[in-house]
Design a protein around this motif. Sequence first.
Motif, PDB file in Angstrom:
ATOM      1  N   VAL A 109       0.877  -1.567   0.085  1.00 23.68           N
ATOM      2  CA  VAL A 109      -0.048   0.360   0.029  1.00 23.68           C
ATOM      3  C   VAL A 109       0.848   1.074  -0.459  1.00 23.68           C
ATOM      4  CG1 VAL A 109      -2.391  -1.206   1.292  1.00 23.68           C
ATOM      5  CG2 VAL A 109      -0.126   0.222   2.277  1.00 23.68           C
ATOM      6  N   PRO A 110       0.112   1.978  -0.047  1.00 22.49           N
ATOM      7  CA  PRO A 110       1.012   3.846  -0.291  1.00 22.49           C
ATOM      8  C   PRO A 110       2.385   3.798   1.055  1.00 22.49           C
ATOM      9  CG  PRO A 110      -0.937   3.621  -2.192  1.00 22.49           C
ATOM     10  CD  PRO A 110      -0.932   2.719  -1.345  1.00 22.49           C
ATOM     11  N   PRO A 111       3.376   4.409   1.179  1.00 21.03           N
ATOM     12  CA  PRO A 111       3.748   4.708   2.739  1.00 21.03           C
ATOM     13  C   PRO A 111       3.021   5.989   3.709  1.00 21.03           C
ATOM     14  CG  PRO A 111       4.702   5.648   0.950  1.00 21.03           C
ATOM     15  CD  PRO A 111       3.794   5.210  -0.067  1.00 21.03           C
ATOM     16  N   CYS A 124      18.498  13.462  -2.700  1.00 17.88           N
ATOM     17  CA  CYS A 124      17.899  13.326  -3.945  1.00 17.88           C
ATOM     18  C   CYS A 124      17.119  14.985  -4.780  1.00 17.88           C
ATOM     19  CB  CYS A 124      16.593  12.310  -3.935  1.00 17.88           C
ATOM     20  SG  CYS A 124      16.152  11.934  -5.220  1.00 17.88           S
ATOM     21  N   PHE A 125      16.754  15.686  -3.410  1.00 19.27           N
ATOM     22  CA  PHE A 125      16.218  16.386  -4.835  1.00 19.27           C
ATOM     23  C   PHE A 125      17.684  17.802  -4.601  1.00 19.27           C
ATOM     24  CE2 PHE A 125      15.590  21.755  -3.260  1.00 19.27           C
ATOM     25  CZ  PHE A 125      14.715  21.539  -3.947  1.00 19.27           C
ATOM     26  N   GLY A 135       6.863  10.403  -3.050  1.00 16.54           N
ATOM     27  CA  GLY A 135       6.304  11.401  -3.743  1.00 16.54           C
ATOM     28  C   GLY A 135       5.616  12.203  -2.628  1.00 16.54           C
ATOM     29  N   LEU A 136       4.456  12.658  -2.957  1.00 20.73           N
ATOM     30  CA  LEU A 136       3.601  13.512  -2.021  1.00 20.73           C
ATOM     31  C   LEU A 136       2.649  12.695  -0.915  1.00 20.73           C
ATOM     32  CD1 LEU A 136       2.372  15.639  -1.278  1.00 20.73           C
ATOM     33  CD2 LEU A 136       0.419  16.183  -2.937  1.00 20.73           C
ATOM     34  N   LEU A 137       2.676  13.011   0.138  1.00 24.96           N
ATOM     35  CA  LEU A 137       2.268  12.290   1.601  1.00 24.96           C
ATOM     36  C   LEU A 137       0.947  13.291   1.569  1.00 24.96           C
ATOM     37  CD1 LEU A 137       4.898  11.603   3.886  1.00 24.96           C
ATOM     38  CD2 LEU A 137       3.854  10.104   2.173  1.00 24.96           C
ATOM     39  N   PRO A 138      -0.400  12.885   1.356  1.00 27.40           N
ATOM     40  CA  PRO A 138      -1.289  13.761   1.789  1.00 27.40           C
ATOM     41  C   PRO A 138      -1.577  14.235   3.239  1.00 27.40           C
ATOM     42  CG  PRO A 138      -1.853  11.508   0.591  1.00 27.40           C
ATOM     43  CD  PRO A 138      -0.917  11.185   0.688  1.00 27.40           C
ATOM     44  N   GLY A 139      -1.683  15.380   3.320  1.00 26.01           N
ATOM     45  CA  GLY A 139      -2.084  15.723   4.458  1.00 26.01           C
ATOM     46  C   GLY A 139      -3.440  15.474   4.775  1.00 26.01           C
ATOM     47  N   GLY A 140      -3.376  15.989   6.630  1.00 31.23           N
ATOM     48  CA  GLY A 140      -4.761  15.140   7.082  1.00 31.23           C
ATOM     49  C   GLY A 140      -4.893  13.651   7.439  1.00 31.23           C
ATOM     50  N   PRO A 191       5.233  17.104   3.036  1.00 29.50           N
ATOM     51  CA  PRO A 191       5.825  17.871   1.649  1.00 29.50           C
ATOM     52  C   PRO A 191       7.660  17.028   2.483  1.00 29.50           C
ATOM     53  CG  PRO A 191       3.718  19.213   2.628  1.00 29.50           C
ATOM     54  CD  PRO A 191       4.686  18.159   3.892  1.00 29.50           C
ATOM     55  N   PHE A 192       8.268  17.311   3.127  1.00 30.06           N
ATOM     56  CA  PHE A 192       9.879  17.468   3.494  1.00 30.06           C
ATOM     57  C   PHE A 192       9.772  16.160   3.321  1.00 30.06           C
ATOM     58  CE2 PHE A 192       8.882  21.187   6.677  1.00 30.06           C
ATOM     59  CZ  PHE A 192       9.401  21.457   6.237  1.00 30.06           C
ATOM     60  N   PHE A 193       9.223  14.857   2.893  1.00 27.95           N
ATOM     61  CA  PHE A 193       9.740  13.572   2.623  1.00 27.95           C
ATOM     62  C   PHE A 193       9.009  13.023   0.824  1.00 27.95           C
ATOM     63  CE2 PHE A 193       8.472  13.418   7.046  1.00 27.95           C
ATOM     64  CZ  PHE A 193       9.714  12.919   7.813  1.00 27.95           C
ATOM     65  N   TYR A 194       8.628  13.862  -0.167  1.00 25.74           N
ATOM     66  CA  TYR A 194       8.638  13.924  -0.940  1.00 25.74           C
ATOM     67  C   TYR A 194       9.539  13.002  -2.169  1.00 25.74           C
ATOM     68  CZ  TYR A 194       6.744  14.905  -6.092  1.00 25.74           C
ATOM     69  OH  TYR A 194       6.004  15.284  -6.949  1.00 25.74           O
TER      70      TYR A 194
END
Length: 717
Positions: free
Chosen positions: A124-126, A318-319, A333-338, A444-447
């Motif tokens: 599943v996604p992270p 990586c960035f 990638g993007l981690l959804p907030g909330g 967002p820091f883990f994107y």
Amino acid sequence: MSGLLGSRTCPGPGETSDLKFPLGAKFREPLTETRFQQLFGDAEQEPEPLAEPRWSRLRGLWRRRAGACSGQGAWRLLLARLPPLRWLPRYRWRAWLLGDAVAGVTVGIVHVPQGMAFALLTSVPPVFGLYTSFFPVLIYTLLGTGRHLSTGTFAVLSLMTGSAVERLVPEPLEGNLSGIEREQLDAQRVGAAAAVAFGSGALMLGMFALQLGILATFLSEPVVKALTSGAALHVLVSQLPSLLGLPLPRQIGCFALFKTLAAVLTALPRSSPAELTISALSLALLVPVKELNVRFRDKLPTPIPGEIVMVLLASVLCFTSSLDTRYNVQIVGLLPGGFPQPLLPSLAELPRILADSLPMALVTFAVSTSLASIYADKYSYTIDSNQELLAHGVSNLVSSLFSCFPNSATLATTSLLVDAGGNTQLAGLFSCLVVLSVLLWLGPFFYYLPKAVLACINISSMRQMFFQMQELPQLWRISRVDFAVWMVTWVAVVTLSVDLGLAVGVVFSMMTVVCRTQRVRCLALGLAEGTELYRPLRESHKLLQVPGLRILSYPTPLYFGTRGQFRRILEWHLRLGEGGQLTPKTDSPPDAVAEPVRVVVLDCSGVTFADAAGAREVVQLASRCRDAGIHFLLAQCNASVLGTLTQAGLLDRVTPEQLFVSVQDAAAYALERLVRRQSSLVQRLAQCGSDQVTQIVEGPNSACVKRTMAPVPPYLM
């Protein structure tokens, strides 16, 4: 106690004692079960009331239930089901708060990368690993009884869940999915993982309702350790494609480990040099940091957070180097907030996932309870196994509504919590605050975090599980049966799968218990000179053995599986042939015949329970002894076994005067009986006119028989 004391030179090996010697002194009369109850029973016990009408019994039951629902009863129930109400009023704020805060923050920092890493194991996604590191921890803080237990994502459960998810929602064969198709596939897999968690939680709540906390004992320590060690090898192999940058489909089912190895070796030339370099550098940092934390745990104020340092360094690298676009490095990638909206898992999937949920529920409960027990013993408090069922059941059930996958206590974070100074479940709240801050603000820091780093975190977290194999030499010395259980379980887990290996381990462990009851030895007891103690004859050649008396101890439960062995052993000791006839000992000297058995005492202190088949075997033995002229005595039966024997008809074959409270009482009675019989035979011998007989026994036709005393042959012990 019936003292059998005296003093003379002990007989040599194989020599029998003089019959009159053990009767040197007697402190009291032998006590039968009936006499004991008369002397020491509850004389003030009220007679049983007459049968009440059914409506009266129902009314009494209703009153008791109503009393339990009173204000005081409700408060007791609340205290039992919400442990913080018991420990929070006694919380030492000045002494414990700082330790709980530091430990909670430390564990929370580890939960972030570890949760995302274990989400990859679950397919599943992270971000759903972060959800699983938040909701279950919060719920266990409110319901759990393990003060030092850290819950959340667990590698073994993640691996088992990932196998179930891959089977329920397989990857399309054509591959190369578009963004929308990938999102749909991930949503289906998240729903399947949540359904597995829901089923696992529901099963644990059902076990709690039935008060089945005792089931944890069926997962023995060798089974649990072999399971986790074998699963660690599965984790290592399953992460090889991510370490090497190989987009390989996940193998499931039996022999998945070998299939994955074969696929990796075949695709090895297509490895990504960039991801291989990232993996090598990550392991080069994580493994030494883990070793430093273990070796200097007493000197470090808090463990070094190697995982979070590696995550930050890899994300920055990586960035700044654009590894994701230049070298096609896979990133989080993007981690959804909330938080996700609460959603009930599809109940239509429950019948398909019950076979997966059951072993996960057992592993969750067994691992969590064993970990909680270890630290409860270390810090002198108790845990409630049934309350643990409730805590983990609710934790999995409720968290599945927020798209979490199965969770349990984890060895790595629990050890980290204790080393960092945690004292109570309050540390879980601080851990939740760290994960919450990532979900709300720091996501967002883990994107740009490479997924290869998460694979390295998975592998490094298996360190303790791999090192469990170091205990095998000590286990071999302590118990070779447990060693065999460990090895069989490990081999089954590695070659088959985690859930099938667990089933094989539990079945094999139960089989060893049954086999050990089959291989038990019936011990012939002898009297230690100068005492009233009866010990196995195999322990010493100085123990006294009385001619005509056999004292036998059968130290195992008497049930359908052991009744055949019980019959054969007793027939051998009592020399009972077909039809209950006495047969001579085949290992006796050719010029002598062994002394016939006149009285047998069966020590039942080791018979913890007896079923109907075993009880009938005892009744048949009593009948055969009576037909063969052997006086049959029972000693030290517990109330349950004695009740079963009585219901099977034992008192139709023997009298209550043949049931004694101890071996000493039965032996004293038997010796008195033999002395009276010997005196009678001496008088008859005088009437027969013989005065040169060493030993006298009564033959089948009650004729006077002259024989020389034979040395006692060694017993089969």
